[in-house]
Scaffold this active site. Structure first.
Site, PDB file in Angstrom:
ATOM      1  CE  LYS A 105      36.915 -36.869  22.006  1.00 46.70           C
ATOM      2  NZ  LYS A 105      36.095 -36.204  23.008  1.00 46.70           N
ATOM      3  CG  HIS A 142      35.528 -33.752  26.474  1.00 43.25           C
ATOM      4  ND1 HIS A 142      35.386 -33.466  25.086  1.00 43.25           N
ATOM      5  CD2 HIS A 142      36.403 -33.014  27.016  1.00 43.25           C
ATOM      6  CE1 HIS A 142      36.421 -32.619  24.934  1.00 43.25           C
ATOM      7  NE2 HIS A 142      36.990 -32.157  26.096  1.00 43.25           N
ATOM      8  NE  ARG A 183      39.785 -32.785  30.854  1.00 41.38           N
ATOM      9  CZ  ARG A 183      40.332 -32.451  31.944  1.00 41.38           C
ATOM     10  NH1 ARG A 183      40.552 -33.302  32.980  1.00 41.38           N
ATOM     11  NH2 ARG A 183      41.156 -31.190  31.862  1.00 41.38           N
TER      12      ARG A 183
END
Length: 346
Positions: free
Chosen positions: A212, A236, A239
């Protein structure tokens, strides 16, 4: 429970950051961290959302009138929809005191299975979080994906021992978490991984491994070289790095490069069934949705998860029918309207 009731319930128990907005677009929370917002000026979460909305779809009802088939094969397991709940950590700090990570994952994993999809669980500095997450997955007959941070080699081994006991049929690592403060200064080092280091991690996993946090073709090729079975195109949620492109902007190029050899998943600002159709048309096999599932749990626990999932599923079916496609495999770039050479332009 209706979707609106779920949102109204969530607003009564959320903390001071998330407002359980009718449409989770990153604008109200913006750069609030702690909270669900994005890093820095806070525009990456907004850009993720806006990018999907800039893509338009082609209506075509001169087609066979059949009920769309939304079933999705995830490593030999059939999901009702190509939807997965994304991993979220530190919910108590970011979203409110009603739940901690252990309680949140326990509700989400089992509720997702009952809703016909599956959940990715988070990881954190408290080792009890991963222990509880894998326990929830085991109780759901392995129907969940534990997501491990890019720890140092010793901590990774401890995490993998827990994963081994979970009976999960896949495992993920959010390499995009490499810059998080608690991963800095560890000995041996944690954070970013070389292709060779990632290959050793994939081999240790012993089951389909999902990387990921891939946002470039170069990263996708490296993940494939390391032996990953799937990647998640993800920033993400904005973030970890300010001012990145949206996932919608990079998805097509990445999918064109590696989509014939590995599963492609995507997250970031996907908020409707129409967004899901767009993602699949650009080359994704399925999607992850994170923040809205937090709101669903806070607003209705298992019923909230079911409510959100069915809302997304109905929207996807309706979009497929109005675009003249019967199965997920029928969704192609033909369903996208593009007056220029690119689907997303800022």
């Amino acid at each position: 429970m209706t979707y609106q009731e779920m949102l109204e319930n969530a607003r009564t128990c959320m903390g001071s950051y998330c407002k359980a907005c009718t449409e989770c677009n990153g604008k109200v929370c913006k750069n609030q961290v702690p909270g669900p917002g994005a890093k820095g000026i806070g525009d990456v979460a907004i850009r993720n959302y806006d990018a999907w909305k800039k893509i338009r779809i082609n209506m075509n009802t001169i087609s066979e009138n059949v009920e769309p088939d939304t079933r999705f094969d995830f490593f030999g397991h059939t999901l009702k929809y190509p939807i997965m709940a994304g991993p979220v950590g530190a919910v108590k700090m970011h979203y409110g005191d009603k739940y901690d990570d252990i309680q949140y994952n326990d509700i989400l994993v089992n509720a997702a299975k009952e809703a016909g999809i599956l959940a990715f669980t988070g990881d954190g500095t408290n080792p009890e979080v991963m222990k509880a997450a894998v326990s929830a997955i085991k109780s759901a007959d392995g129907f969940g994906v534990p997501t491990i941070k890019p720890w140092d080699v010793n901590t990774l081994e401890e995490k993998f021992k827990l994963v081994d006991a979970s009976d999960s049929f896949a495992v993920a690592m959010d390499v995009d978490a490499a810059g998080l403060p608690f991963l800095q200064g560890l000995v041996p080092p944690a954070g970013s991984k070389t292709t060779e280091e990632l290959r050793a991690i994939v081999e240790r996993a012993g089951k389909p491994f999902i990387v990921k946090g891939v946002m470039t073709v170069k990263g996708a090729l490296a993940a494939r070289e390391a032996g990953a079975a799937a990647i998640i195109v993800s920033n993400h949620g904005g973030r970890v790095l300010d001012q990145t492109p949206s996932t919608a902007e990079v998805l097509e190029e990445i999918a064109d490069a590696v989509g014939d050899s590995m599963m492609i998943l995507v997250d970031g600002g996907i908020r409707s069934g129409i967004d899901i159709l767009k993602a699949i048309a650009l080359g994704a096999d399925g999607v992850l949705i994170a923040r809205p599932y937090v709101t669903a749990v806070y607003g209705g626990a298992a019923d909230g998860v079911s409510c959100l999932t069915e809302k997304l599923g109905r929207e996807l079916k309706d979009a497929m029918k109005m675009c003249g496609v019967a199965t997920l495999k029928d969704i192609t770039k033909d369903q996208l309207f593009c007056p220029t050479s690119r689907y997303v332009r800022f």
